[in-house]
Design a protein around this motif. Structure first.
Motif, PDB file in Angstrom:
ATOM      1  N   UNK A 182       0.819  -1.213   0.000  1.00 30.21           N
ATOM      2  CA  UNK A 182       0.000   0.000   0.000  1.00 30.21           C
ATOM      3  C   UNK A 182       0.854   1.264   0.000  1.00 30.21           C
ATOM      4  N   UNK A 183       2.156   1.089   0.186  1.00 31.56           N
ATOM      5  CA  UNK A 183       3.035   2.247   0.273  1.00 31.56           C
ATOM      6  C   UNK A 183       3.303   2.810  -1.122  1.00 31.56           C
ATOM      7  N   UNK A 184       3.428   4.129  -1.229  1.00 30.78           N
ATOM      8  CA  UNK A 184       3.797   4.713  -2.522  1.00 30.78           C
ATOM      9  C   UNK A 184       5.259   4.418  -2.836  1.00 30.78           C
ATOM     10  N   UNK A 185       5.587   4.376  -4.100  1.00 27.68           N
ATOM     11  CA  UNK A 185       6.953   4.047  -4.541  1.00 27.68           C
ATOM     12  C   UNK A 185       7.680   5.246  -5.133  1.00 27.68           C
ATOM     13  N   UNK A 186       7.038   6.419  -5.066  1.00 28.28           N
ATOM     14  CA  UNK A 186       7.649   7.587  -5.708  1.00 28.28           C
ATOM     15  C   UNK A 186       9.009   7.927  -5.113  1.00 28.28           C
ATOM     16  N   UNK A 187       9.111   7.834  -3.804  1.00 29.94           N
ATOM     17  CA  UNK A 187      10.373   8.203  -3.145  1.00 29.94           C
ATOM     18  C   UNK A 187      11.192   6.972  -2.726  1.00 29.94           C
ATOM     19  N   UNK A 188      10.833   5.809  -3.245  1.00 29.83           N
ATOM     20  CA  UNK A 188      11.552   4.578  -2.896  1.00 29.83           C
ATOM     21  C   UNK A 188      11.777   3.754  -4.164  1.00 29.83           C
ATOM     22  N   UNK A 189      12.912   3.995  -4.781  1.00 31.82           N
ATOM     23  CA  UNK A 189      13.225   3.283  -6.021  1.00 31.82           C
ATOM     24  C   UNK A 189      13.481   1.795  -5.773  1.00 31.82           C
ATOM     25  N   UNK A 190      13.945   1.478  -4.572  1.00 32.40           N
ATOM     26  CA  UNK A 190      14.167   0.072  -4.256  1.00 32.40           C
ATOM     27  C   UNK A 190      12.840  -0.689  -4.252  1.00 32.40           C
ATOM     28  N   UNK A 191      11.841  -0.114  -3.634  1.00 33.32           N
ATOM     29  CA  UNK A 191      10.518  -0.741  -3.596  1.00 33.32           C
ATOM     30  C   UNK A 191       9.935  -0.837  -4.995  1.00 33.32           C
TER      31      UNK A 191
END
Length: 927
Positions: A345-354
């Motif tokens: 459910x977390x956004x991936x905009x600020x997490x390139x690893x995710x």
């Protein structure tokens, strides 16, 4: 202050690739704003792609090999920061983060660290060069990471320029504890010193001493190998071989060296334990090759891969044997597991690893579990962009939770909380909404004092910047057809010992001992190691312990000597035995025999005393010197027999002092009295005036006996005062202790015996001169014979005594004492007893006189009267004797008396006057 500045470059590798670095923000893997920003360095990818054999241009390349376990550590850091922000720990101050991927490469990690040093609020990421950074405010206040020690060493040196605190949850190299070289480095795990010591302890406890080691050829591998080598040596563990694999998978020689390492393991058949200090992707390659070659060993895993699910799910991993590893102690991570369940459910905009992970799920979704893992790890960033087209995004529930390595997750969360507590300490009286409220070096000082509560325990950094948490000893075992990683024990670094939860876990540990991994067979108790020509101390031969040595454990380097001389041990002994104490005991048959002889001698002395007492007035007794002299001689014989008792049974100080003194004084008394008798006999029957005058001067019975005996008393007194005999333990016999008397001074002992011998020799000379006197009266020849027996006995005694040892040494002296005593006693008294008992007719006055007359007649007839001219001196002598004979004193009723000086042999008995004169004339003719 003058300063210079430079920009952090971001090299473009392509405009069509989403993962390419086009500006500095593209370099960040995951980020979130906050009042205070914490940096993160994690090797989310296992390698950096190198198109050429070696770099030509300074271009930061893309990475490959997505590491699920490291990705989970970045999520743990994010989860910890979000949890802190949602708590009251920092009272409204929010934490932000910037997490970078090091790709397990020092160069890329240095580029990330360089950005950490950039000045805060600098739009161009300018790093200023200053002589004093005390007031300098960088982008971040602290750093969590890095994943590998080699990377942490490089990064820490750079961060130390501004004393930015670095807290690593995974870098365990022992060298990082050096605060001179790494002043700003901390870690929430123990140093490799404790891990290598735990490994060596496990190996030693399991009875293994011949092992192999495989490590990566980087700083971390080399330092771990060096530390383990020291600990192994301390635990008598030998390293049969060491294999170093290239640190980077891109190395062209990597596969060749893996093949060589496997070949070495296969050839060394005696090596059944292999210690592995490598990263997970190295171990993966090694184990796949080992499965192909059917290698079956015990593998000791370092903390890098001991809990790696990716490795435990390799097909046929069970064929490799037993895997035992050391992992960092884990805590409660249930909130993190909940975090993972909601991660989709977390956004991936600020997490390139995710974002990359979600794409990997889509590409590899069709594969089975292990292949799915391999698919994720083997995808490069370039390949992923090509394969992700037209793929639907899916989420694989439970995959991340299944790949958690609890120790690393716990230490990562602990690292974030340690930094947060240090920030809390700095924000007590400051407005930390302002990033310039404190500097990194101030936070560093606060971090040294931080105490974190973990599982209701207070833990803090020691003086080396380490947290002394414990290790979990992990055992990979098959459960329901799958290999699961279970906790077998806990290792306490402070106590240096293993702690087991229950007996079942302990049994699993003990089962490891069934495997043999030794260069040589174990030496049994009673044996010791004998080092061979091999350079390794673990290669040896087993030899028996020599006499008086023992070993009570297996594989002992040497045999213990029995504690003292009172213990002994046969060859090949496992213990020492108390030596038997030996001495000439009362119960010994030989001692009994000798004591019976002594007792018989006492009885004989008493019998002679009775015989002489009952025949007190007979000529034989009177001729023996009278009852007083006989009693003194018999009493001395009694004391000599009595002295033999002190030679028997356990020696004591009293016995040692008494036996020689008693014997010596008694024998001197006996010989002194016999000497007086010899003088008396010689004086009675000597007609030489000169000799008679000389003998009259010597013949002083009481003074002579007192003087001769007194000299011996003085000798013994000085002996007992200055060099007294004492009890000595003789250890010359291996299995026994001989209790014996040490004479104290051999010289004094020799002087005592020599003095007796001198008296005996003088006595022998006088007795020898009177050997032809009347048979019934003459004791001289018997005394001569008695002295000969004495001399023979003691001459034989000296070499025998000098060459004899053991408990029968006193018996030798008893024998010679008995022989000499019996010899003198028998020669002195038995002939007279024989006359008294069996020749009573000769024991009368008339018979005695007849014998004297016969002897005198023979003596007179034997004197040569021819060719002798009498000079004035002869006339004078003749006149002297004639006057003597005519005097009243020597004439009774006209008869001439031959009066024997000192002895009334012929009292009242007279020779006819004519006969006496005839004898006198013939004696004078012989002069």
């Amino acid at each position: 202050m003058a300063f210079a500045s430079f920009l952090i470059p971001c090299f473009v590798i392509g405009t069509d690739i989403a993962f390419s670095c086009q500006n500095t923000d593209d370099f960040v893997g995951a980020s979130s704003p906050g009042d205070i920003v914490i940096g993160g360095l994690f090797a989310v990818h296992s390698e950096m792609l190198h198109p050429e054999e070696y770099p030509i241009k300074p271009v930061i390349q893309n990475c490959a090999g997505f590491e699920i376990q490291i990705f989970l550590q970045t999520l743990a850091m994010i989860h910890a920061i979000e949890t802190i922000n949602n708590s009251t720990l920092l009272s409204g101050v929010t934490l932000g983060y910037e997490i970078y991927d090091t790709c397990a490469e020092v160069t890329k990690a240095m580029a990330s660290a360089l950005r950490f040093l950039a000045k805060f609020n600098s739009s161009k990421d300018v790093v200023e060069f200053k002589c004093n950074y005390s007031d300098y405010v960088p982008r971040i206040k602290a750093v969590t990471g890095a994943s590998y020690s080699e990377v942490s060493m490089a990064v820490s040196r750079l961060l130390a320029l501004q004393l930015i605190p670095q807290v690593s949850p995974a870098s365990s190299a022992e060298i990082l504890s050096d605060k001179i070289r790494f002043p700003s480095f901390f870690r929430t795990i123990p140093s490799d010193f404790h891990q290598t010591r735990a490994m060596a302890h496990l190996i030693c406890e399991s009875g293994w001493n011949w092992i192999g080691v495989i490590a990566t050829d980087d700083d971390n591998g080399r330092f771990a190998l060096e530390s383990f080598g020291v600990q192994a040596m301390a635990n008598n563990v030998c390293i049969a071989f060491k294999e170093m694999l290239p640190a980077y998978l891109s190395d062209n020689t990597f596969q060749t060296k893996v093949d060589h390492a496997i070949e070495k393991i296969v050839k060394e058949t005696r090596v059944n334990v292999i210690v592995v200090f490598m990263r997970q992707f190295h171990v993966l390659k090694l184990f796949k090759k080992a499965v192909e070659r059917n290698v079956n060993k015990i593998w000791i895993a370092s903390d890098n891969w001991s809990a790696a699910v990716k490795i435990s799910t390799i097909p046929n991993i069970r064929q490799l044997g037993t895997i035992v590893g050391f992992g960092f102690k884990s805590g409660d991570i249930s909130t993190f597991q909940d975090f993972l369940r909601n991660l989709h459910e977390k956004p991936t905009d600020n997490n390139k690893f995710l974002h990359e992970y979600i794409m990997l799920l889509s590409v590899c979704a069709h594969l089975e579990y292990h292949d799915f893992q391999m698919c994720i790890s083997n995808q490069s960033q370039d390949d992923l962009l090509q394969n992700v087209e037209n793929k639907h995004q899916i989420w694989r529930d439970g995959f991340l939770n299944a790949n958690i390595e609890p120790g690393f997750i716990h230490s990562t969360i602990l690292a974030v909380y340690a930094i947060a507590h240090a920030i809390k300490g700095q924000c007590k009286d400051r407005n930390c909404k302002d990033p310039s409220a404190f500097t990194p070096w101030e936070l560093l000082e606060e971090l040294k004092k931080v105490t974190v509560i973990d599982d209701d325990k207070e833990i803090k950094f020691d003086s080396n910047g380490d947290m002394s948490t414990s290790y979990d000893v992990l055992l990979w075992k098959e459960i329901d057809g799958h290999v699961e990683i279970t906790t077998m024990a806990e290792y306490d670094p402070e106590k240096g010992d293993f702690i087991f939860e229950d007996e079942e876990k302990k049994k699993e540990f003990l089962d490891l001992k069934k495997v043999q991994s030794t260069c040589s067979q174990h030496c049994r108790p009673g044996q010791m190691k004998k080092v061979t020509e091999s350079p390794h101390t673990c290669c040896y031969e087993c030899v028996y312990c020599p006499e008086n040595h023992y070993s009570n454990q297996t594989d002992m380097d040497y045999c213990y000597r029995c504690n003292n001389k009172t213990y002994w041990a046969p060859a090949n002994s496992t213990t020492c035995y108390r030596k038997t104490i030996h001495f000439l005991a009362w119960t010994d048959w030989f001692a009994i025999f000798l004591l019976l002889l002594s007792a018989f001698g006492v009885v004989l002395v008493l019998s002679i005393s009775v015989i002489f007492t009952r025949n007190l007035n007979t000529p034989v007794v009177k001729a023996s010197g009278g009852l007083t002299v006989c009693y003194i001689i018999l009493f001395s014989h009694f004391l000599i027999f009595l002295s033999t008792v002190f030679f028997v049974d356990e020696p004591t100080e009293f016995k040692c002092k008494t036996r020689q003194a008693l014997f010596g004084i008694s024998f001197a008394l006996c010989i002194s009295c016999i000497l007086i008798k010899s003088l008396k006999i010689l004086l009675a029957f000597s007609f030489d005036p000169k000799l008679q005058n000389f003998l009259k001067c010597l013949y002083k019975p009481v003074p002579t006996v007192v003087t001769c005996t007194g000299i011996q008393v003085i000798i013994c007194t000085f002996w007992l005062i200055f060099r007294t005999p004492f009890v000595k333990q003789n250890f010359s016999i291996p299995r026994a202790i001989i209790l014996e008397c040490n004479e104290g001074s051999i010289v004094a002992f020799g002087i005592m015996l020599g003095y007796i011998a001198a008296l005996a020799f003088i006595c022998f000379i006088f007795a020898f001169k009177g050997r032809k006197l009347p048979e019934n009266y003459n004791e001289a020849k018997f005394i001569t014979f008695g002295m000969l027996i004495y001399f023979i006995a003691w001459i034989v005694f000296i070499p025998v005594y000098a060459t004899t040892f053991g408990k029968y040494l006193p018996a030798v002296e008893i024998i010679v004492v008995l022989i000499s005593n019996y010899g003198i006693l028998c020669c002195t008294f038995l002939p007279k007893c024989y006359i008294i008992i069996y020749k009573q007719e000769t024991n009368t006055k008339s018979a005695f006189l007849k014998t004297i007359y016969t002897y005198s007649s023979k003596s007179a007839g034997s004197v040569a009267v021819s060719q002798i001219s009498l000079d004035s001196k002869s006339s004078s002598s003749r006149a002297t004797i004639s006057d003597s004979c005519k005097s009243e004193k020597n004439s009774v009723n006209g008869n001439c008396h031959f009066q024997v000086p000192g002895q009334r042999l012929i009292k009242g008995e007279v020779l006819p006057k004519n006969t006496a004169r005839t004898v006198a004339r013939k004696r004078l003719s012989s002069i």
